[in-house]
Scaffold this motif. Structure first.
Motif, PDB file in Angstrom:
ATOM      1  N   ARG A  79       0.838  -1.210   0.000  1.00 27.77           N
ATOM      2  CA  ARG A  79       0.000   0.000   0.000  1.00 27.77           C
ATOM      3  C   ARG A  79       0.872   1.259   0.000  1.00 27.77           C
ATOM      4  NH1 ARG A  79      -4.441  -1.784   4.630  1.00 27.77           N
ATOM      5  NH2 ARG A  79      -5.470  -3.439   3.386  1.00 27.77           N
ATOM      6  N   GLU A  82       2.318   1.790  -3.443  1.00 25.69           N
ATOM      7  CA  GLU A  82       1.318   2.379  -4.344  1.00 25.69           C
ATOM      8  C   GLU A  82       1.159   3.874  -4.074  1.00 25.69           C
ATOM      9  OE1 GLU A  82      -2.203   0.166  -3.732  1.00 25.69           O
ATOM     10  OE2 GLU A  82      -1.468  -1.679  -4.708  1.00 25.69           O
ATOM     11  N   THR A  83       1.205   4.235  -2.792  1.00 26.51           N
ATOM     12  CA  THR A  83       1.077   5.661  -2.444  1.00 26.51           C
ATOM     13  C   THR A  83       2.270   6.465  -2.957  1.00 26.51           C
ATOM     14  OG1 THR A  83      -0.153   5.033  -0.452  1.00 26.51           O
ATOM     15  CG2 THR A  83       0.745   7.280  -0.549  1.00 26.51           C
TER      16      THR A  83
END
Length: 456
Positions: A79, A82-83
């Motif tokens: 995550r 992806e950020t």
């Protein structure tokens, strides 16, 4: 016995082996004690197995927990990745927008800053190679930072930096027309560092204590040239350093701003003594012949001058003096005064022939030296050219200076041969003149004696 029974038996043996080892450690006194010991060993073994199983279960539980944590961290990092990718893409768009905004706002100034970057680079190169930097060594530091930032499109130069660049360009131009003295650390030819006053003649030469100095680019050191120009140039350099005002005649290198190639070529060119050594053993032989010819010519000139003076004195004296060639010829005439003309002529001619070798001694050797010296010089040149072409065959013609140096050294013997032959020919002519004068007087007086005897 099937496979399952065999495995059960092997497992039982594996369980009983520790008990047997324990029983072996304790000797039983009776069968009852042996039975008791076996039972005790079984109980101990069972408790140990339970403890191992419990430890295995705890380790399995911990590994499961660690695996769960690792999976959770993996999900969190994915995550986060992806950020970050999303943030990076957004930042790229922002950078592109800002860069486009910068180019739009620069407008016509973009070309000016391009020229400014090029001018800063050229100025930095010129300043680092300039002799003025020996007096001001740190004046290019700001240019390094300025050019690095301008080349990276991260920051524009400030007005202060642009003004400083303009100032350095003008200072270089002004300092190029000044003769100044400043203290500096000089590395002498022996490698010692000495603090002394240095005179800078514009951007052409550095002088100190009558010696010419060198400022190699990129070293930030002032070094003394290992070989200096002639004595007159060094003396003029001392006079310039001692002068307070006015004009002082001093030799400078006009190619100084471009590296001082003329001065380097002049000081690297061999002197007359080095040229003489380049002639090798043939050059030494030619020089020996030249010395012999000079000594021989000097000796014969002194002898013939004395003979000529005595002959001249004999011409003014009617009495024969046997201390000179003419006197001895006249003495022969007096001794044979009553002889017939033919016998008298033969006697006089014989005496003249006896005097000729002493008068013409050394003239033949001078003539031989005058002919042999150029031939020896040609021999040295031919052998030197052979060596040069052998070097070209081995190493090629990649370095023309090496080939030119070999040809130059080969021609030294020719020069030496001509330098010996030309003066020797002149000396031969100079010495032959008084010798022929004396011989002419002897023959003239002999003819006169014969004529007088015959009454002609």
């Amino acid at each position: 016995m099937n496979g399952a029974t065999l495995r059960s038996l092997l497992l039982g043996l594996a369980v009983l082996l520790p008990a047997f080892d324990h029983l072996h450690a304790e000797d039983a006194a009776s069968l009852d004690e042996l039975l008791t010991l076996i039972k005790k060993a079984e109980l101990n073994e069972s408790s140990e197995q339970l403890e191992r199983e419990a430890a295995f279960r705890r380790a399995k539980t911990e590994q499961a927990e660690l695996l769960k944590q690792a999976k959770a961290e993996l999900v969190a990092e994915e995550r986060r990745s992806e950020t970050l990718e999303k943030t990076f893409a957004e930042n790229e768009l922002k950078v592109a927008a800002l860069r486009e905004q910068l180019q739009t706002r620069l407008g016509s100034l973009r070309e000016m800053f391009g020229h400014l970057t090029a001018a800063a680079g050229d100025t930095r190169t010129n300043l680092k190679n300039s002799l003025v930097s020996a007096q001001y060594p740190d004046r290019t530091d700001f240019l390094d930072d300025m050019i690095e930032r301008m080349s990276g499109d991260t920051r524009l130069p400030s007005l202060t930096e642009i003004e400083q660049l303009w100032y350095e360009i003008n200072r270089e131009m002004i300092e190029g027309g000044r003769v100044v003295s400043f203290p500096a650390t000089v590395v002498t030819a022996e490698g010692e560092r000495v603090q002394q006053q240095v005179v800078r003649i514009g951007v052409f030469n550095l002088l100190s204590n009558g010696a010419y100095l060198h400022y190699p680019p990129g070293t930030d050191m002032v070094t003394e040239l290992p070989r200096q120009p002639g004595r007159d140039y060094r003396k003029a350099a001392q006079q310039l350093q001692a002068a307070k005002d006015g004009f002082t005649r001093t030799g400078i290198d006009p190619t100084g701003p471009s590296g001082g190639s003329l001065l380097s070529a002049l000081i690297d060119s061999p002197g007359w003594l080095e040229r003489w050594h380049q002639g090798g053993w043939i050059g030494y032989l030619i020089t020996a012949l030249g010395v012999i010819s000079l000594l021989l010519a000097g000796w014969r000139f002194a002898v013939l001058s004395a003979i000529s003076r005595r002959v001249t004195a004999q011409l003014n004296n009617s009495k024969a003096n046997t201390g000179n060639p003419l006197g001895r010829v006249l003495k022969v005439g007096e001794d044979h005064r009553g002889a017939d003309a033919e016998s008298l002529e033969l006697k006089l001619h014989e005496q003249v022939l006896k005097e000729r070798p002493a008068i013409e001694a050394g003239l033949g050797l001078l003539k031989i030296i005058a002919m042999v010296a150029p031939l020896m010089g040609l021999l040295g040149t031919v052998t030197g050219m052979i060596v040069t072409f052998q070097a070209i065959t081995l190493f090629g013609t990649g370095d023309p200076k090496t080939m030119a140096g070999g040809i130059s050294a080969a021609l030294v013997t020719t020069v030496l041969g001509l330098c010996v032959a030309i003066p020797t020919v002149l000396l031969h002519a100079l010495i032959n003149s008084p010798a022929q004068r004396v011989l002419h007087i002897l023959e003239e007086q002999s003819a006169g004696i014969v004529a007088e005897q015959t009454g002609v």
